[in-house]
Design a protein around this motif. Structure first.
Motif, PDB file in Angstrom:
ATOM      1  N   ALA A 454       8.500  17.745   0.936  1.00  0.00           N
ATOM      2  CA  ALA A 454       8.961  18.548   2.070  1.00  0.00           C
ATOM      3  C   ALA A 454      10.287  18.031   2.618  1.00  0.00           C
ATOM      4  N   ILE A 455      10.487  16.747   2.586  1.00  0.00           N
ATOM      5  CA  ILE A 455      11.740  16.200   3.110  1.00  0.00           C
ATOM      6  C   ILE A 455      12.599  15.593   2.005  1.00  0.00           C
ATOM      7  N   HIS A 456      12.144  15.705   0.744  1.00  0.00           N
ATOM      8  CA  HIS A 456      12.892  15.205  -0.407  1.00  0.00           C
ATOM      9  C   HIS A 456      13.234  13.723  -0.236  1.00  0.00           C
ATOM     10  N   ALA A 457      12.230  12.953   0.074  1.00  0.00           N
ATOM     11  CA  ALA A 457      12.445  11.521   0.282  1.00  0.00           C
ATOM     12  C   ALA A 457      11.138  10.784   0.120  1.00  0.00           C
ATOM     13  N   PHE A 458      11.251   9.474  -0.075  1.00  0.00           N
ATOM     14  CA  PHE A 458      10.065   8.623  -0.117  1.00  0.00           C
ATOM     15  C   PHE A 458       9.677   8.243   1.300  1.00  0.00           C
ATOM     16  N   VAL A 459       8.386   8.208   1.554  1.00  0.00           N
ATOM     17  CA  VAL A 459       7.855   7.830   2.857  1.00  0.00           C
ATOM     18  C   VAL A 459       6.861   6.687   2.640  1.00  0.00           C
ATOM     19  N   PRO A 460       6.542   5.946   3.697  1.00  0.00           N
ATOM     20  CA  PRO A 460       5.568   4.854   3.536  1.00  0.00           C
ATOM     21  C   PRO A 460       4.258   5.352   2.959  1.00  0.00           C
ATOM     22  N   GLY A 461       3.723   4.591   2.017  1.00  0.00           N
ATOM     23  CA  GLY A 461       2.455   4.960   1.400  1.00  0.00           C
ATOM     24  C   GLY A 461       1.297   4.377   2.157  1.00  0.00           C
ATOM     25  N   ALA A 462       0.520   3.561   1.476  1.00  0.00           N
ATOM     26  CA  ALA A 462      -0.617   2.892   2.121  1.00  0.00           C
ATOM     27  C   ALA A 462      -0.066   1.743   2.941  1.00  0.00           C
ATOM     28  N   LEU A 463       0.101   1.989   4.217  1.00  0.00           N
ATOM     29  CA  LEU A 463       0.691   0.990   5.089  1.00  0.00           C
ATOM     30  C   LEU A 463      -0.201  -0.236   5.199  1.00  0.00           C
ATOM     31  N   PRO A 464       0.395  -1.389   5.506  1.00  0.00           N
ATOM     32  CA  PRO A 464      -0.435  -2.567   5.745  1.00  0.00           C
ATOM     33  C   PRO A 464      -1.447  -2.318   6.846  1.00  0.00           C
ATOM     34  N   SER A 465      -2.565  -2.973   6.752  1.00  0.00           N
ATOM     35  CA  SER A 465      -3.603  -2.816   7.764  1.00  0.00           C
ATOM     36  C   SER A 465      -3.041  -3.123   9.138  1.00  0.00           C
ATOM     37  N   GLY A 466      -3.249  -2.192  10.054  1.00  0.00           N
ATOM     38  CA  GLY A 466      -2.764  -2.389  11.406  1.00  0.00           C
ATOM     39  C   GLY A 466      -1.358  -1.926  11.642  1.00  0.00           C
ATOM     40  N   MET A 467      -0.702  -1.292  10.655  1.00  0.00           N
ATOM     41  CA  MET A 467       0.663  -0.793  10.822  1.00  0.00           C
ATOM     42  C   MET A 467       0.686   0.709  10.601  1.00  0.00           C
ATOM     43  N   VAL A 468       1.483   1.425  11.387  1.00  0.00           N
ATOM     44  CA  VAL A 468       1.650   2.863  11.239  1.00  0.00           C
ATOM     45  C   VAL A 468       3.121   3.179  11.394  1.00  0.00           C
ATOM     46  N   ALA A 469       3.624   4.108  10.593  1.00  0.00           N
ATOM     47  CA  ALA A 469       5.026   4.521  10.655  1.00  0.00           C
ATOM     48  C   ALA A 469       5.155   5.745  11.545  1.00  0.00           C
ATOM     49  N   VAL A 470       6.185   5.767  12.370  1.00  0.00           N
ATOM     50  CA  VAL A 470       6.399   6.869  13.297  1.00  0.00           C
ATOM     51  C   VAL A 470       7.845   7.326  13.202  1.00  0.00           C
ATOM     52  N   GLY A 471       8.084   8.550  13.704  1.00  0.00           N
ATOM     53  CA  GLY A 471       9.428   9.089  13.747  1.00  0.00           C
ATOM     54  C   GLY A 471      10.039   9.213  12.374  1.00  0.00           C
ATOM     55  N   ALA A 472      11.352   9.000  12.306  1.00  0.00           N
ATOM     56  CA  ALA A 472      12.060   9.165  11.050  1.00  0.00           C
ATOM     57  C   ALA A 472      11.558   8.201   9.987  1.00  0.00           C
ATOM     58  N   ALA A 473      11.074   7.024  10.379  1.00  0.00           N
ATOM     59  CA  ALA A 473      10.542   6.069   9.402  1.00  0.00           C
ATOM     60  C   ALA A 473       9.329   6.615   8.684  1.00  0.00           C
ATOM     61  N   GLY A 474       8.617   7.561   9.323  1.00  0.00           N
ATOM     62  CA  GLY A 474       7.466   8.182   8.688  1.00  0.00           C
ATOM     63  C   GLY A 474       7.763   9.565   8.151  1.00  0.00           C
ATOM     64  N   GLY A 475       9.034   9.974   8.172  1.00  0.00           N
ATOM     65  CA  GLY A 475       9.415  11.287   7.642  1.00  0.00           C
ATOM     66  C   GLY A 475       9.455  12.387   8.685  1.00  0.00           C
TER      67      GLY A 475
END
Length: 1012
Positions: A454-475
């Motif tokens: 959808a955004i033609h880019a790689f996004v974080p996959g299985a994040l480390p336990s206790g971490m979540v990606a938000v905003g542009a870092a998550g697509g």
């Protein structure tokens, strides 16, 4: 489709850029700089001016400086591409002298008064670089050239190829003097760690902070806000910059929130550990007194929110590296944050709606837009109308195929869908090819990003336990989605930590469109089209890698050096993968991506070291008798971590050997005292103390009674000797172990490992007391007489009451607690007296006073070494990590009926081979000849060769007791060859001496002296 108008929300529109002193490209108003605080700086020796709040890059652009460096391989002219830490081109040297630091990104170097900056990777000057001729040899320097060249003739490698490569390799120059700055380390613990202070990160920190959770907010910029500082956006009817200011003010008012600007989180590690470096004084010419230049943070967080943002992608076309070609987002940053026009006549090359924002911002700042080239066939009508109203030529379904200009951009070459070509004059080209979420930190625990079509880019996959990606870092690229994902993640992270967090109400933002269709490379291009600017990797290099079979992403990276530089492929990685996808006819998701590893951006080695450098790393430890030894003119030597007296020269003595001989003779005939505080001393107590000792020591200790000491041998798990020492039993469950000076730390570490990991069930405690007790060896026939003047009355030191290997708690000097051990390393009647370190100096002086009537002398480590060689005691030269107990003559004392560390491995065939070198003694056949440690043993008449080598001379000394040189060494079947002769061959020092193999015990072989 959303309309992007030419209104101004953060920067007043001006008719033309105003002219300040040398800052011809600075706008008259606007930006977030402090125009009341001008700053002078130099670049390549030329003086320029800027303002407080500038970076070096923005100040250079304000002064019209576009050429800032040369490329790594071809030495092509390079300018500023970005406005952040992803910058691949503008790498400069900052400062001079001892503080000179290479490879600093001009885009993140804060301007300060007197800043000195120099371009690098050029000679003799930036404008005239002799190595730019490398561009003519581009076919030779293609991908993998280092695998294919400099192979023949082999004789030229050391004489020509290697010196030539070393002169050409590298970027920048390291300082030649020690770093005068200090570095610090800090540790922090929090419930929620927020990485990045853009709109998503601020929303997350607010939501978590309002719940009462402990929050740490880190951002690599000196000013927090992310893209809200660079783009003219609105939140709840206010400018984005105003919203940032209010958010930071609220966070600063929260007692459980810590805000760390100028702090890059560079690594993600196991169990919620994160590494960050804070640039405390990098924005100053010299850090304040007692302040570090940088501080290394180790942060432990229960939850983490990754709001690091995204990096804009460049286009790949011929001449895309020419100074003046920039990312569109960077152009907007310099316009809106720094009040700088990167060019007066700007062209925009875009593949999405986001690039059209640059048109509006350039016009609002007083610049002119020459053209907008959109690679898409269809463009929203409102975007076209807005650009045309600003006087820009609009070309759809078109491409930039090349650039013109010598040391800076002067024009671009454009082709449209009909094949029509034209040249458009411009001095700045803004590229907008979509954005890549920053997935680097997500990858640090070996997790691969995943492709989001959808955004033609790689996004974080299985994040480390206790971490979540938000905003542009998550697509999530829109401002509204940044605020929404950040606020929700902050509330959820606080809830996971046990706090009552609630997602905040999301304020309304101005409308925006993020539609784009990526263009991995221009299909028809003129000239070198660069993918990786820092490594000079072009599209043709990716094609060559494809032709030669290096198509897997990890092979592509290493064969072409794509993404291997200090930026870790931040601007180049996806373009290279997209081109490989086109060449292989598969989607980018199938091609995959490489992994990223720490650090996210380069970190100074000094920051990792912290205070542990110089004497703070290896502090000089003085023995308790140091002051007295200095008074007597002792010569000191570093022994392990200690500064220890080596010998005590007296008037009339011509050299060190004469002094050492006197000390040895005095000990043998009268009495001497030596400071042995440097020995490792480990206090072991507990119900299972004996059990632990039995398991770590190779010889038995179960029968050791209270009040006795015993020699101890410790083996490693592989069967080799770790160290030797003594163990004294002071009580039923109280032991004191000594270790050699050099291995004291290793032995303590070994014991802690055994207790904590192998046998944690044992009830035992241990602590190093090496520095808590001063310990002195009193040796010689009059040693007992001397101690009688020290030890308080009531303690019987007779041979019957206190025999060899006895130990006891005593008092000295009228009630001072002390410990006395009857242990001998010199082979004489000897004791070791231990007193609390605070009494060390007084005790030493008291011993010297008590022994004066008996002819006492102080002796140092040299005399001690001579006497241990005379007695055949193995030490560091023999216990070197490559010898077993059998090798050094201690095989007979090892336990036969118990298990211990190393018991089985010491019986490996190679370790019990009859031909294995064993410890013996050596004396020269010609007694006048000197022996040398390190000499190799050869049979008489044998030609020197590896096959003929039979062993080595490990220790030598001149024996005043015997009147000639003696040595210890390891030689094949040594004990069987007593009385035979071999050669001690030493070609380095022109030695070839015939020696006789003998017993290693040269003095008192029956041990009569030490038992009297």
């Amino acid at each position: 489709m959303t309309t992007i108008t030419l209104r101004d929300t953060a920067l007043p529109r001006v008719a033309a850029p105003a002219t300040f002193t040398g800052q011809d490209f600075r706008t008259a108003t606007g930006g977030m700089i402090d125009r009341r605080r001008p700053l002078d700086f130099t670049f390549d020796g030329r003086r320029y001016s800027g303002f407080q709040g500038d970076t070096l890059a923005s100040a250079l652009l304000a002064n019209g400086v576009r050429l800032v460096g040369r490329s790594f391989k071809y030495h092509r002219p390079r300018g500023i591409l970005t406005a952040g830490s992803e910058e691949p081109n503008a790498l400069v040297e900052l400062r001079s002298g001892a503080r000179r630091e290479p490879n600093t990104r001009a885009t993140v170097a804060e301007l300060y008064e007197g800043l000195e900056a120099s371009s690098q990777n050029r000679w003799p000057s930036l404008k005239y670089d002799a190595l730019s001729v490398n561009a003519l040899a581009a076919p030779v320097f293609a991908a993998g050239f280092y695998y294919k060249t400099f192979m023949w003739p082999a004789a030229l490698w050391e004489k020509l190829y290697e010196p030539m490569i070393r002169r050409a390799a590298g970027l920048g120059r390291a300082a030649h003097a020690p770093d005068p700055d200090t570095y610090d380390k800090a540790f922090a613990f929090c419930d929620v760690l927020v990485i990045g202070a853009g709109p998503a990160g601020l929303a997350a920190a607010l939501a978590a902070g309002r719940s009462g959770a402990r929050v740490i907010l880190v951002d690599e910029d000196h000013r927090m806000g992310g893209r809200l500082l660079a783009d003219r956006r609105e939140i709840a009817g206010r400018s984005g910059a105003d919203w940032v200011a209010d958010a930071l003010a609220e966070l600063e008012s929260m007692p459980e929130v810590r805000i760390l600007p100028r702090t890059t989180l560079f690594g993600v590690y196991d169990h919620g550990a994160y590494g960050a470096v804070e640039r405390v004084g990098d924005h100053l010419a010299v850090p304040p007194a007692h302040a570090p230049r940088q501080r290394m943070w180790r942060i432990t967080a229960r939850q983490a929110i990754l709001g690091a943002g995204a990096i804009e992608r460049p286009h790949v076309f011929g001449g895309n590296d020419r100074p003046g070609v920039m990312l569109a987002g960077a152009v907007r940053t310099y316009l809106n944050r720094y009040g700088v026009l990167p060019g007066r006549n700007v062209a925009v090359f875009t593949s999405g709606d986001d690039g059209w924002r640059t048109v509006a911002d350039v016009v609002a700042a007083g610049g002119q837009v020459a053209a907008v080239i959109d690679s898409r066939a269809s463009v929203p009508a409102d975007l076209r109308r807005a650009a045309e109203a600003a006087g820009a030529q609009v070309i759809c379904d078109g491409y930039v195929t090349g650039t013109k200009g010598h040391l800076g951009l002067e024009a671009i070459e454009v082709v449209d869908t009909y094949g029509s070509r034209q040249t458009i004059a411009c001095d700045c080209l803004a590229m907008a090819n979509g954005w890549n979420p920053i997935v680097h930190l997500d990858s640090h625990l070996s997790r691969r990003p995943v492709w989001d079509e959808a955004i033609h880019a790689f996004v974080p996959g299985a994040l480390p336990s206790g971490m979540v990606a938000v905003g542009a870092a998550g697509g999530a690229f829109t401002l509204a989605s940044c605020l929404e994902t950040g606020g929700r993640a902050g509330a959820e992270a606080a809830s996971a930590c046990g706090f009552a967090g609630a997602a905040p109400e999301i304020p309304k933002t101005d409308p925006e469109s993020i539609a784009h269709t990526p263009l991995w490379r221009v299909p028809v291009s003129k000239g070198k089209a660069f993918v990786d600017f820092q490594n000079d990797v072009a599209a043709s290099d990716v094609e060559l890698a494809h032709r030669e079979g290096f198509r897997a992403v990890e092979l592509l990276k290493r064969y072409t050096t794509l993404g291997m530089a200090t930026d870790q492929g931040k601007t180049s990685n996806l373009a290279g993968l997209g081109i490989m996808a086109e060449l292989t006819g598969q989607p980018v998701a199938s091609v995959g991506t490489t992994m990223f590893r720490p650090p996210f951006t380069p970190v100074a080695i000094g920051a990792f070291a912290g205070h542990h450098r110089g004497k703070d790393f290896r502090a000089t430890r003085h023995v308790p008798s140091h002051a007295w030894c200095e008074e007597q003119g002792a010569v000191f030597v570093e022994t392990g971590l200690w500064l220890r007296p080596a010998y005590f020269p007296q008037a009339g003595e011509n050299d060190w050997l004469e002094t050492v001989n006197r000390e040895v003779n005095t000990v043998r005939a009268h009495v001497g005292v030596c400071d042995v505080t440097t020995l490792g001393k480990i206090d072991i107590q507990g119900q299972d103390a004996l059990a632990l000792i039995e398991r770590v020591c190779a010889n038995p200790f179960g029968t050791l009674p209270v009040g006795k000491a015993r020699y101890a041998v410790l083996l490693r798990e592989d069967g080799f000797v770790l160290d030797d020492g003594t163990i004294a039993r002071l009580g039923e469950s109280h032991f004191v172990m000594t270790a050699s000076t050099a291995n004291a730390g290793k032995v303590m570490q070994h014991l802690e490992f055994c207790h904590q990991w192998l046998w944690p069930e044992l009830d035992v405690q241990m602590v190093s007391v090496s520095e808590q007790w001063a310990q002195y060896a009193v040796a010689g026939p009059r040693a007992r007489d001397t101690l009688l003047g020290i030890v308080d009355p009531g303690f019987d030191l007779s041979n019957e009451a206190f025999p060899f290997l006895a130990c006891a708690d005593v008092t000295v000097g009228g009630g001072i607690p002390a410990r006395l051990f009857r242990i001998s390393f010199s082979g004489e009647l000897a004791y070791e007296l231990a007193v609390p370190a605070a009494y060390g100096d007084a005790a030493w002086r008291a011993v010297m006073a008590a022994g004066s009537a008996h002819g006492i002398t102080a002796y140092g480590s040299e005399a001690l070494s001579v006497m241990r060689i005379e007695k055949g005691h193995a030490a560091g030269a023999e216990i070197n990590g490559q010898t077993t107990a059998r090798d050094i003559g201690l095989g007979g004392m090892l336990a036969k009926k118990k298990d211990y560390i190393g018991r089985l491995m010491k019986e490996r065939p190679a370790l019990v081979d009859p031909e294995r070198p064993i410890l013996v003694g050596f004396r020269p056949v010609d007694r006048s000849q000197r022996l040398r440690a390190g000499a190799r043993f050869l049979a008489i008449g044998a030609a020197p060769s590896l096959a003929a080598d039979e062993g080595t001379m490990t220790s030598v000394a001149y024996s005043p007791s015997l009147g000639h040189w003696i040595g210890l060494g390891l030689i094949r079947r040594g004990p069987e060859r007593h009385g035979t002769r071999v050669r001690a061959y030493d070609p380095v020092r022109d030695g070839d001496i015939e020696v006789e193999i003998c017993s290693p015990v040269f003095v008192d072989p029956k041990e009569e002296k030490l038992r009297v």
